[in-house]
Design a protein around this motif. Structure first.
Motif, PDB file in Angstrom:
ATOM      1  N   CYS A 248       0.825  -1.209   0.000  1.00  0.00           N
ATOM      2  CA  CYS A 248       0.000   0.000   0.000  1.00  0.00           C
ATOM      3  C   CYS A 248       0.861   1.260   0.000  1.00  0.00           C
ATOM      4  CB  CYS A 248      -0.931   0.019   1.214  1.00  0.00           C
ATOM      5  SG  CYS A 248      -2.297  -1.163   1.107  1.00  0.00           S
ATOM      6  N   ALA A 249       1.947   1.210   0.772  1.00  0.00           N
ATOM      7  CA  ALA A 249       2.846   2.367   0.835  1.00  0.00           C
ATOM      8  C   ALA A 249       3.510   2.610  -0.517  1.00  0.00           C
ATOM      9  CB  ALA A 249       3.905   2.144   1.918  1.00  0.00           C
ATOM     10  N   GLU A 250       3.891   1.524  -1.194  1.00  0.00           N
ATOM     11  CA  GLU A 250       4.535   1.644  -2.510  1.00  0.00           C
ATOM     12  C   GLU A 250       3.563   2.176  -3.558  1.00  0.00           C
ATOM     13  OE1 GLU A 250       5.879  -2.297  -3.196  1.00  0.00           O
ATOM     14  OE2 GLU A 250       7.688  -2.097  -1.953  1.00  0.00           O
ATOM     15  N   LYS A 251       2.265   1.885  -3.386  1.00  0.00           N
ATOM     16  CA  LYS A 251       1.245   2.323  -4.343  1.00  0.00           C
ATOM     17  C   LYS A 251       0.579   3.642  -3.902  1.00  0.00           C
ATOM     18  CE  LYS A 251       1.593  -1.519  -6.743  1.00  0.00           C
ATOM     19  NZ  LYS A 251       2.147  -1.569  -8.117  1.00  0.00           N
ATOM     20  N   ASN A 252       1.082   4.208  -2.804  1.00  0.00           N
ATOM     21  CA  ASN A 252       0.518   5.452  -2.251  1.00  0.00           C
ATOM     22  C   ASN A 252      -0.976   5.310  -1.928  1.00  0.00           C
ATOM     23  OD1 ASN A 252       2.953   6.984  -2.453  1.00  0.00           O
ATOM     24  ND2 ASN A 252       2.592   7.189  -4.661  1.00  0.00           N
ATOM     25  N   VAL A 253      -1.349   4.158  -1.409  1.00  0.00           N
ATOM     26  CA  VAL A 253      -2.736   3.887  -1.038  1.00  0.00           C
ATOM     27  C   VAL A 253      -3.039   4.495   0.323  1.00  0.00           C
ATOM     28  CG1 VAL A 253      -4.381   2.085  -0.417  1.00  0.00           C
ATOM     29  CG2 VAL A 253      -2.890   1.784  -2.408  1.00  0.00           C
ATOM     30  N   GLN A 254      -4.116   5.217   0.407  1.00  0.00           N
ATOM     31  CA  GLN A 254      -4.510   5.867   1.654  1.00  0.00           C
ATOM     32  C   GLN A 254      -5.771   5.236   2.245  1.00  0.00           C
ATOM     33  OE1 GLN A 254      -2.550   8.187   3.020  1.00  0.00           O
ATOM     34  NE2 GLN A 254      -1.171   8.075   1.234  1.00  0.00           N
ATOM     35  N   VAL A 255      -6.621   4.683   1.386  1.00  0.00           N
ATOM     36  CA  VAL A 255      -7.894   4.092   1.820  1.00  0.00           C
ATOM     37  C   VAL A 255      -7.930   2.628   1.397  1.00  0.00           C
ATOM     38  CG1 VAL A 255     -10.395   4.186   1.644  1.00  0.00           C
ATOM     39  CG2 VAL A 255      -9.077   6.309   1.587  1.00  0.00           C
ATOM     40  N   TYR A 256      -8.295   1.740   2.317  1.00  0.00           N
ATOM     41  CA  TYR A 256      -8.330   0.314   2.033  1.00  0.00           C
ATOM     42  C   TYR A 256      -9.704  -0.082   1.475  1.00  0.00           C
ATOM     43  CZ  TYR A 256      -4.197   0.448   5.021  1.00  0.00           C
ATOM     44  OH  TYR A 256      -2.976   0.755   5.567  1.00  0.00           O
ATOM     45  N   SER A 257      -9.938   0.274   0.216  1.00  0.00           N
ATOM     46  CA  SER A 257     -11.217  -0.011  -0.428  1.00  0.00           C
ATOM     47  C   SER A 257     -11.210  -1.416  -1.024  1.00  0.00           C
ATOM     48  CB  SER A 257     -11.477   1.013  -1.535  1.00  0.00           C
ATOM     49  OG  SER A 257     -10.524   0.854  -2.575  1.00  0.00           O
ATOM     50  N   GLU A 258     -12.373  -1.830  -1.514  1.00  0.00           N
ATOM     51  CA  GLU A 258     -12.459  -3.145  -2.128  1.00  0.00           C
ATOM     52  C   GLU A 258     -11.602  -3.229  -3.383  1.00  0.00           C
ATOM     53  OE1 GLU A 258     -15.804  -6.513  -3.248  1.00  0.00           O
ATOM     54  OE2 GLU A 258     -16.422  -4.416  -3.141  1.00  0.00           O
ATOM     55  N   ASN A 259     -11.549  -2.152  -4.156  1.00  0.00           N
ATOM     56  CA  ASN A 259     -10.712  -2.139  -5.356  1.00  0.00           C
ATOM     57  C   ASN A 259      -9.234  -2.304  -5.015  1.00  0.00           C
ATOM     58  OD1 ASN A 259     -12.790  -1.898  -7.195  1.00  0.00           O
ATOM     59  ND2 ASN A 259     -12.744   0.340  -7.219  1.00  0.00           N
ATOM     60  N   VAL A 260      -8.826  -1.687  -3.914  1.00  0.00           N
ATOM     61  CA  VAL A 260      -7.435  -1.800  -3.477  1.00  0.00           C
ATOM     62  C   VAL A 260      -7.112  -3.259  -3.135  1.00  0.00           C
ATOM     63  CG1 VAL A 260      -5.812  -1.233  -1.623  1.00  0.00           C
ATOM     64  CG2 VAL A 260      -7.210   0.560  -2.652  1.00  0.00           C
ATOM     65  N   LEU A 261      -8.008  -3.900  -2.379  1.00  0.00           N
ATOM     66  CA  LEU A 261      -7.783  -5.305  -2.001  1.00  0.00           C
ATOM     67  C   LEU A 261      -7.821  -6.213  -3.215  1.00  0.00           C
ATOM     68  CD1 LEU A 261      -7.302  -6.306   0.945  1.00  0.00           C
ATOM     69  CD2 LEU A 261      -8.367  -4.057   0.868  1.00  0.00           C
ATOM     70  N   LEU A 262      -8.711  -5.902  -4.181  1.00  0.00           N
ATOM     71  CA  LEU A 262      -8.768  -6.690  -5.410  1.00  0.00           C
ATOM     72  C   LEU A 262      -7.449  -6.598  -6.175  1.00  0.00           C
ATOM     73  CD1 LEU A 262     -12.366  -6.034  -6.783  1.00  0.00           C
ATOM     74  CD2 LEU A 262     -11.306  -8.286  -6.457  1.00  0.00           C
ATOM     75  N   ALA A 263      -6.923  -5.382  -6.262  1.00  0.00           N
ATOM     76  CA  ALA A 263      -5.657  -5.172  -6.969  1.00  0.00           C
ATOM     77  C   ALA A 263      -4.516  -5.922  -6.282  1.00  0.00           C
ATOM     78  CB  ALA A 263      -5.350  -3.681  -7.049  1.00  0.00           C
ATOM     79  N   TYR A 264      -4.510  -5.884  -4.948  1.00  0.00           N
ATOM     80  CA  TYR A 264      -3.443  -6.537  -4.180  1.00  0.00           C
ATOM     81  C   TYR A 264      -3.469  -8.055  -4.353  1.00  0.00           C
ATOM     82  CZ  TYR A 264      -0.699  -8.209  -0.226  1.00  0.00           C
ATOM     83  OH  TYR A 264       0.220  -8.864   0.564  1.00  0.00           O
ATOM     84  N   PHE A 265      -4.642  -8.641  -4.175  1.00  0.00           N
ATOM     85  CA  PHE A 265      -4.717 -10.101  -4.272  1.00  0.00           C
ATOM     86  C   PHE A 265      -4.647 -10.583  -5.716  1.00  0.00           C
ATOM     87  CE2 PHE A 265      -6.383  -9.646   0.072  1.00  0.00           C
ATOM     88  CZ  PHE A 265      -5.600 -10.607   0.698  1.00  0.00           C
ATOM     89  N   SER A 266      -5.046  -9.746  -6.653  1.00  0.00           N
ATOM     90  CA  SER A 266      -4.895 -10.092  -8.057  1.00  0.00           C
ATOM     91  C   SER A 266      -3.415 -10.193  -8.413  1.00  0.00           C
ATOM     92  CB  SER A 266      -5.575  -9.042  -8.937  1.00  0.00           C
ATOM     93  OG  SER A 266      -5.341  -9.317 -10.303  1.00  0.00           O
ATOM     94  N   GLU A 267      -2.636  -9.279  -7.875  1.00  0.00           N
ATOM     95  CA  GLU A 267      -1.193  -9.302  -8.107  1.00  0.00           C
ATOM     96  C   GLU A 267      -0.561 -10.524  -7.438  1.00  0.00           C
ATOM     97  OE1 GLU A 267       2.423  -6.404  -6.788  1.00  0.00           O
ATOM     98  OE2 GLU A 267       0.791  -5.472  -7.938  1.00  0.00           O
ATOM     99  N   ASN A 268      -1.029 -10.856  -6.235  1.00  0.00           N
ATOM    100  CA  ASN A 268      -0.480 -11.995  -5.504  1.00  0.00           C
ATOM    101  C   ASN A 268      -0.899 -13.331  -6.107  1.00  0.00           C
ATOM    102  OD1 ASN A 268       0.986 -11.489  -2.658  1.00  0.00           O
ATOM    103  ND2 ASN A 268      -0.396  -9.792  -3.100  1.00  0.00           N
ATOM    104  N   ALA A 269      -2.025 -13.331  -6.830  1.00  0.00           N
ATOM    105  CA  ALA A 269      -2.514 -14.571  -7.431  1.00  0.00           C
ATOM    106  C   ALA A 269      -1.519 -15.134  -8.440  1.00  0.00           C
ATOM    107  CB  ALA A 269      -3.863 -14.337  -8.101  1.00  0.00           C
TER     108      ALA A 269
END
Length: 243
Positions: free
Chosen positions: A40-61
């Protein structure tokens, strides 16, 4: 801090919160959570929205198989609830995505010895080499014991009442004392008594399982790695050496 809450109450609440994660695997939870926070820090994420979590786990998949991805999700979810008061379990698209990654996945099933094969191992394998393995197998199956439960088992936890053994497992995963009875079936009690009789008199600790070699026990207690290998030792011995 809420003006109506004293520092004592806040401190007590923080202590309670710190104990919500599983003690034994807490480090794994923290690693998963910190990995997510770093991303999140690397992506400058400030709010933990559903889209943010989707992007994170999509990358980890791309790097994890389905079962591992679900485990990562579970740990991150628990930490976010505890540390950030955010429940990602309420994100339907995220759940749907994780389920979709598991389509077509089939977990590998371990080969299992039958009861008759186990009985043949107990009766046919050489006690001089496999006595400790036999006793670990007997108690492990009879009490559905975890590896660490067998490792921590002491001579005081087992009461020999002649026709059976009463076994107490005090250090369970659920923190609740578990008791089971091992009856005199086959030569199980004979094997246990034979192993116990080989215990050196100078042993200072009370751990039941001691290293065993060439028909003798040392004073060194058996560790978790050795105990955890009992099933594989039995299988390899059964199929490659004995029969």
């Amino acid at each position: 801090m809420n003006n109506c809450e004293s520092e004592e109450i806040v401190e007590a609440a923080n202590i309670a919160i710190s104990n919500l994660l599983p003690t034994k695997s807490r480090s794994l939870y923290d690693i998963a959570y910190n990995r997510y926070k770093k991303w999140c820090a690397e992506k400058n994420v400030q709010v933990y929205s559903e889209n943010v979590l989707l992007a994170y786990f999509s990358e980890n998949a791309k790097n994890y198989k389905s079962s591992t991805l679900w485990a990562q999700y579970s740990m991150v979810k628990s930490c976010l609830i505890i540390y950030d008061n955010i429940d990602i379990g309420k994100f339907p698209k995220l759940i749907a995505f994780l389920k979709r990654t598991g389509d077509g996945y089939q977990a590998k099933k371990s080969k299992i010895l039958t009861k008759s094969e186990i009985d043949r191992f107990l009766s046919s394998a050489d006690d001089k080499e496999f006595l400790m393995i036999k006793v670990g197998l007997i108690l492990g199956i009879a009490g559905a014991c975890r590896t660490d439960e067998l490792v921590n088992l002491t001579v005081d936890d087992i009461e020999d009442v002649g026709s059976s053994l009463i076994v107490k497992i005090p250090n369970t995963k659920t923190k609740i004392l578990r008791i089971f009875v091992l009856t005199d079936v086959g030569n199980m009690l004979e094997l246990f008594r034979k192993y116990l009789s080989l215990r050196p008199p100078h042993v200072k600790h009370k751990r039941l399982f001691l290293y065993y070699k060439a028909g003798k026990c040392s004073s060194q207690p058996v560790g978790k790695n050795t105990m955890g290998k009992i099933p594989s030792v039995v299988v390899l011995t059964f199929y490659k050496c004995l029969f």
